[in-house]
Design an enzyme around this catalytic site. Structure first.
Site, short mmCIF file in Angstrom:
data_model
loop_
_atom_site.label_atom_id
_atom_site.label_comp_id
_atom_site.label_asym_id
_atom_site.label_seq_id
_atom_site.Cartn_x
_atom_site.Cartn_y
_atom_site.Cartn_z
N LYS A 97 -17.84 10.23 6.04
CA LYS A 97 -17.96 10.04 4.60
C LYS A 97 -18.88 11.13 4.03
O LYS A 97 -18.46 12.27 3.93
CB LYS A 97 -18.32 8.60 4.30
CG LYS A 97 -17.10 7.70 4.64
CD LYS A 97 -17.29 6.22 4.59
CE LYS A 97 -15.98 5.52 5.00
NZ LYS A 97 -16.10 4.09 5.24
N THR A 141 -12.13 6.41 26.02
CA THR A 141 -11.41 7.18 25.01
C THR A 141 -11.93 8.62 24.99
O THR A 141 -13.12 8.87 25.25
CB THR A 141 -11.54 6.50 23.62
OG1 THR A 141 -10.66 7.13 22.70
CG2 THR A 141 -12.96 6.56 23.08
N THR A 142 -11.04 9.54 24.72
CA THR A 142 -11.39 10.96 24.73
C THR A 142 -12.47 11.26 23.69
O THR A 142 -12.42 10.77 22.56
CB THR A 142 -10.13 11.80 24.44
OG1 THR A 142 -9.18 11.52 25.47
CG2 THR A 142 -10.43 13.29 24.41
N THR A 175 -21.56 6.75 9.82
CA THR A 175 -20.33 7.51 10.03
C THR A 175 -20.60 8.98 9.75
O THR A 175 -21.50 9.33 8.98
CB THR A 175 -19.20 7.04 9.10
OG1 THR A 175 -18.01 7.78 9.40
CG2 THR A 175 -19.51 7.26 7.63
N SER A 192 -19.35 -1.33 0.20
CA SER A 192 -18.50 -0.25 -0.29
C SER A 192 -17.64 -0.61 -1.48
O SER A 192 -17.24 0.25 -2.24
CB SER A 192 -17.62 0.27 0.84
OG SER A 192 -16.66 -0.70 1.19
N THR A 242 -8.25 -6.02 0.45
CA THR A 242 -9.51 -5.26 0.53
C THR A 242 -10.57 -5.93 -0.34
O THR A 242 -11.75 -5.97 0.02
CB THR A 242 -9.28 -3.80 0.10
OG1 THR A 242 -8.18 -3.27 0.85
CG2 THR A 242 -10.49 -2.94 0.36
N HIS A 252 -22.10 3.84 3.99
CA HIS A 252 -22.01 4.36 2.62
C HIS A 252 -23.35 4.85 2.09
O HIS A 252 -23.53 4.98 0.88
CB HIS A 252 -21.40 3.29 1.70
CG HIS A 252 -19.97 3.06 2.02
ND1 HIS A 252 -18.96 3.87 1.55
CD2 HIS A 252 -19.38 2.15 2.83
CE1 HIS A 252 -17.80 3.45 2.03
NE2 HIS A 252 -18.02 2.41 2.81
N ARG A 255 0.83 -1.21 0.00
CA ARG A 255 0.00 0.00 0.00
C ARG A 255 0.86 1.26 0.00
O ARG A 255 1.71 1.43 0.87
CB ARG A 255 -0.90 0.03 1.24
CG ARG A 255 -1.98 -1.02 1.20
CD ARG A 255 -2.71 -1.09 2.53
NE ARG A 255 -3.52 -2.29 2.59
CZ ARG A 255 -4.84 -2.31 2.39
NH1 ARG A 255 -5.49 -1.19 2.16
NH2 ARG A 255 -5.50 -3.43 2.45
#
Ligand SMILES: *Cc1c(COP(=O)(O)O)cnc(C)c1O
Length: 407
Positions: free
Chosen positions: A247, A276-277, A244, A188, A362, A216, A21
């Site tokens: 996106k 987690t913050t 999300t 996706s 992927t 998506h 990658r």
């Protein structure tokens, strides 16, 4: 063990397979998306991005930027802690209300990314509910797979979008055993769409919960951008809708929307939520502005669909094979990792076009592809340039064309 040579040898193996990658180092220009500057070569140069998941260009929208500037000036940089310890700001609470409303659910719960929301929510639900069986679509995203694995619950993988296979697996279980069906709406990499209504029917028949990843689709489909489930009038039938903010909404963050008790349950037990913050308030404010804008504005969604249709028609005219799916994702099939990377490199070097090659792991070997994501801010001239460049490279790489080609 010689650690150094182990790392080097493994990496050179990846390079030989064409699966190594390489990141494109870009600098996005405010207000100029899909234009960016590439810092990759010896000289900096302008490129047009054709593979962004900022599907609607909302990452540049004045409402979003304005809300972020305003929150930054009001609240400063970070949230200052986890949600539990001083990190819950007014902006987080407002964003959760906006998201619950978007999906017609009682509550929503915000996470630092979509990945974390899948990992934490699936890990917690499947891990905590006694004897829970997870039925996971074969093409589910890595974040769902990792969450399910982390839960240590029993997992069965059903064939991708295959209702008969899902039903066979459901029917083998006692009706009263807890079950969770995990799947996506728009997948996706292939851009195909799950039969959500039929899956909900099976869930009802076999007494299962449903968990739908709409990453998506949120912002892009449905009259208010609630996703495929909204478009099809199914939001109330799903136990959990996950999405999300990174996106189509153009910012960053992830969430689940569900009943008040389910969200409270995940809030109370999910390590990936608790420890987690919290997202910076400016991020929450920007995401809320984006969600709010797309609830009422159809302009971006309409223009998006127009551009997708235009690119598809132009590819068809040249006989360049692309997956015929009902979504906005255009996978142009190359079928060879080396050629896929080569085309991507030359597009960037000679044409100023950036499309990341999508190779194994992927996607399966032999299905390497260029995943094109048109947006409302790509012009007709951008489309001309892209398609003519692809046409030239298709010839140069001696790749097959479909018979419908005009030439
Ligand atoms: C990108 C992606 C995620 C993760 O979302 P992020 O906000 O980028 O972490 C989850 N599910 C699917 C299907 C995705 O493609």
């Amino acid at each position: 063990m010689d650690y150094g040579s182990y790392f080097a040898k493994t990496l050179s193996g990846l390079k030989e397979e064409g699966n190594y990658r390489v990141f494109a180092e870009l600098e996005r220009e405010r207000g100029a998306f899909p234009r960016a500057r590439s810092h990759g070569g010896e000289t900096e140069k302008p490129v047009t991005i054709w593979c962004s998941n900022d599907y609607l260009g909302m990452g540049q929208h004045p409402d979003v930027l304005g809300a972020m500037h305003d929150a930054l000036d009001r609240c400063g940089a970070g949230a200052g802690g986890t949600r539990n310890i001083s990190g819950t700001t007014h902006d987080h609470v407002l964003l959760e209300a906006e998201l619950a409303d978007l999906h017609g659910k009682e509550s929503a719960l915000l996470f630092t990314s979509g990945y974390v929301s899948n990992w934490a929510a699936l890990g917690t639900l499947a891990g905590k509910i006694p004897n829970c069986l997870v039925l996971s679509d074969a093409l589910n995203h890595a974040s769902m797979i990792e969450g399910i694995r982390h839960s240590k619950a029993e997992r069965q993988i059903w064939k991708h979008n295959d209702l008969a296979d899902l039903e066979t697996k459901l029917a083998q279980q006692p009706l009263d055993r807890p079950k969770l069906i995990a799947f996506e709406s728009v997948y996706s990499m292939d851009g195909d769409i799950a039969p959500i209504a039929d899956i909900c029917d099976l869930a009802d028949k076999y007494n299962a919960m449903t968990y739908l990843d709409e990453v998506h689709a949120v912002g892009l489909y449905g009259p208010r951008g609630g996703g495929i489930a909204e478009r099809e009038g199914l939001m109330d039938r799903l136990t959990v809708i996950q999405g999300t903010l990174g996106k189509a909404f153009g910012v960053v963050g992830g969430y689940i929307a569900a009943s008040a008790d389910l969200c409270d349950f995940v809030r109370s037990f999910a390590s990936g939520f608790i420890f987690t913050t919290a997202l910076p308030p400016a991020v929450a404010a920007g995401a809320a502005a984006s969600v709010r804008h797309l609830k009422t504005s159809q302009a971006e969604r309409n223009a998006h669909q127009d551009r997708v249709a235009a690119v598809r028609a132009r590819l068809d005219a040249l006989g360049i094979p692309h997956e015929m799916n009902p979504s906005h994702i255009i996978p142009v099939m190359v079928g060879c990792p080396v050629k896929c990377k080569y085309i991507s490199d030359i597009l960037m070097r000679d044409f100023g076009v950036y499309i990341q090659p999508i190779n194994y792991p992927t996607v399966p070997k032999g299905t390497e592809r260029l995943r094109i994501t048109p947006s409302p801010v790509h012009s007709a001239a951008d489309i001309d340039h892209l398609v003519s460049a692809l046409g030239q490279l298709w010839t140069q790489c001696e790749l097959a064309r479909l018979p419908m080609a005009a030439q």
